[in-house]
Scaffold this active site. Structure first.
Site, short mmCIF file in Angstrom:
data_model
loop_
_atom_site.label_atom_id
_atom_site.label_comp_id
_atom_site.label_asym_id
_atom_site.label_seq_id
_atom_site.Cartn_x
_atom_site.Cartn_y
_atom_site.Cartn_z
N CYS A 335 0.83 -1.21 0.00
CA CYS A 335 0.00 0.00 0.00
C CYS A 335 0.87 1.27 0.00
CB CYS A 335 -0.96 -0.04 1.19
SG CYS A 335 -2.38 1.07 1.00
N HIS A 431 -3.59 -5.59 1.24
CA HIS A 431 -3.33 -5.91 2.64
C HIS A 431 -3.82 -7.34 2.92
CE1 HIS A 431 -2.15 -1.91 3.94
NE2 HIS A 431 -3.20 -1.40 3.35
#
Length: 485
Positions: A335, A431
């Site tokens: 991310c 994630h």
């Protein structure tokens, strides 16, 4: 169905409120009750994507798992995600409502209470028992005006309160008795019992302490809870969990360096790796150096990518990372970490601060533009090596790659992330990558280790079961049910 309610507040932050609620949720479910967790206001950069398309604090996700119920934005209707020392992103019922400095947020709270009560009342219709977690300290009377997190909420819904003190910090008698002393009389009247958490040693040595607290406060003793060592195996929500020393594993075959940057987020991505016996995570703080024998440098997510990228550069960690690459090492960015690995990060709308465009680490041929729209979605697909994966996306920004990068994965019909031509630098928005046993096993093998075939989800559930049994043994659960109303 209208649930009974019980609220747990603390004498301070990190006294064990979140795990207390998780363990009790599992314990009461094992008794045949349907349970819902609820936290009116949370502050955390560790969040989870919900089934209804929003985000909540990671602690409520763990509590929901303990209770065996799907995640809902109503379990944590107000989530504050710090972006600076004095300001935070405000998420209301799962969606970004804006940004606020700490002082400004105090004026917003009265307007948020109706949304908090709406979410709470929704959950009350779906369970036998709602376990409510307070925030910070019950004794922060300087923040009592318009409070939605502790006594303000308890009074609004007539929720009986159990106060938790942490003996491991020292001064637990003063913390509990002092809370009674500083609270307004009507607030103090909401507290009906207390728990002393994280006791080490012979419980008989603190029997007088429990008696003194009960006598001086008039509250019922619910129990003296011994330290639960397996708590470290459950996902942590608070960055305070990263402040202590990491577990040393002298026999570990794979060492992974993780820069601990000021705005690190979703660091529960590390938990499954921590559980692997052959993996040692090395937490590298600004000013420290990345060990030369690490196989992988892992850059976690960030709530302020540009600010954390500046810390990497100002402290020389960028030089360490590039030296690691020259030695043949691997780098993975998740991310915000993925955004840092690219050529540029642009923030034309000033989402993270003043509008700016900055150079990234230049290890992947990608460019990122931060945008106001946030992507919150669970995903499935396959990684670049054909291995199945599942996880979730939670990010602002769009990243485009050049012709010299391969996609990291194909998920739900589109490409995600990037892999360098030499196959040693990786970036992805996904994630939960290492919570997927298939992906974690493949990464262990890629880094020169063995796939242990550890079932991460089963391990977490086993720890929750042990935590519930621990609470059954040391706390008066019948008294708690009698107090709930």
């Amino acid at each position: 169905m209208t649930a009974r309610v019980l609220m747990f507040q603390g004498t301070g932050s990190d006294v064990g409120k979140s795990l207390m609620v998780a363990g009790l949720a599992r314990a009461f479910v094992r008794r045949g009750l349907s349970v819902m967790p609820f936290k009116p206001q949370n502050m955390s950069n560790n969040a989870a994507v919900t089934a209804d398309g929003g985000e909540i604090g990671r602690a409520q996700a763990l509590q929901a798992r303990a209770a065996g119920v799907p995640l809902s934005v109503h379990m944590n209707p107000v989530l504050l995600k710090p972006q600076s020392e004095t300001g935070a992103q405000v998420v209301v019922q799962g969606k970004i409502a804006g940004n606020a400095r700490a002082a400004d947020y105090q004026n917003m709270k009265a307007g948020l209470m109706p949304r908090v009560l709406e979410s709470f009342n929704r959950l009350k219709q779906r369970a036998d028992l709602v376990l409510v977690e307070g925030a910070g300290s019950a004794s922060e009377i300087n923040l009592r005006t318009n409070d939605i997190a502790n006594m303000g909420f308890a009074r609004a819904v007539d929720a009986p309160v159990i106060l938790i003190g942490d003996i491991d910090r020292g001064g637990v008698i003063a913390s509990l008795v002092g809370t009674k002393a500083v609270l307004d009389a009507e607030d103090a009247a909401m507290i009906e019992g207390f728990i002393v958490n994280r006791f080490r040693g012979d419980p008989a040595l603190f029997l007088d302490g429990m008696r003194i607290i009960a006598e001086k406060t008039g509250w019922a003793s619910i129990g003296l809870l011994p330290h639960f060592s397996d708590a470290a195996k459950l996902p942590a929500e608070d960055a305070l969990g990263l402040s202590g020393p990491a577990e040393r594993k002298p026999g570990a075959k794979i060492r992974i360096a993780v820069p601990i940057l000021p705005h690190i987020s979703n660091f529960d991505d590390l938990d499954p790796l921590d559980m692997e016996p052959d993996v040692e995570l090395i937490r590298v703080r600004p000013g420290e150096t990345i060990p030369a024998d690490c196989r992988l440098v892992l850059l976690c997510g960030s709530k302020a990518t540009i600010a954390d990228l500046a810390v990497l550069k100002n402290t020389g960690l960028d030089i360490d990372i590039k030296a690691h690459v020259r030695r043949g090492g691997h780098v993975l960015g998740l991310c915000g970490g993925y955004q840092m690995l690219g050529k540029t990060v642009a923030d034309p709308e000033g989402i993270e601060g003043p509008p700016a465009t900055v150079d990234g680490l230049g290890l992947l041929g990608v460019d990122t533009v931060l945008t106001g729209d946030k992507r919150l979605v669970s995903v499935t697909g396959k990684s670049f090596d054909g291995i199945d994966l599942s996880g979730y996306e939670m990010h602002v920004g769009e990243t485009t790659s050049g012709t010299d990068s391969l996609p990291f994965s194909k998920i739900d019909g589109h490409e995600d992330g990037a892999v360098s031509p030499d196959g040693r630098i990786f970036g992805t928005y996904i994630h939960g990558l290492f919570s997927d046993d298939r992906q974690r096993g493949a990464w262990l093998e890629r880094l020169g280790g063995q796939n242990t075939e550890l079932n991460y989800d089963a391990q977490v559930d086993a720890v929750l079961d042990r935590l519930a049994a621990h609470m059954e043994q040391h706390l008066d659960l019948d008294r708690l049910l009698a107090i709930a109303r």
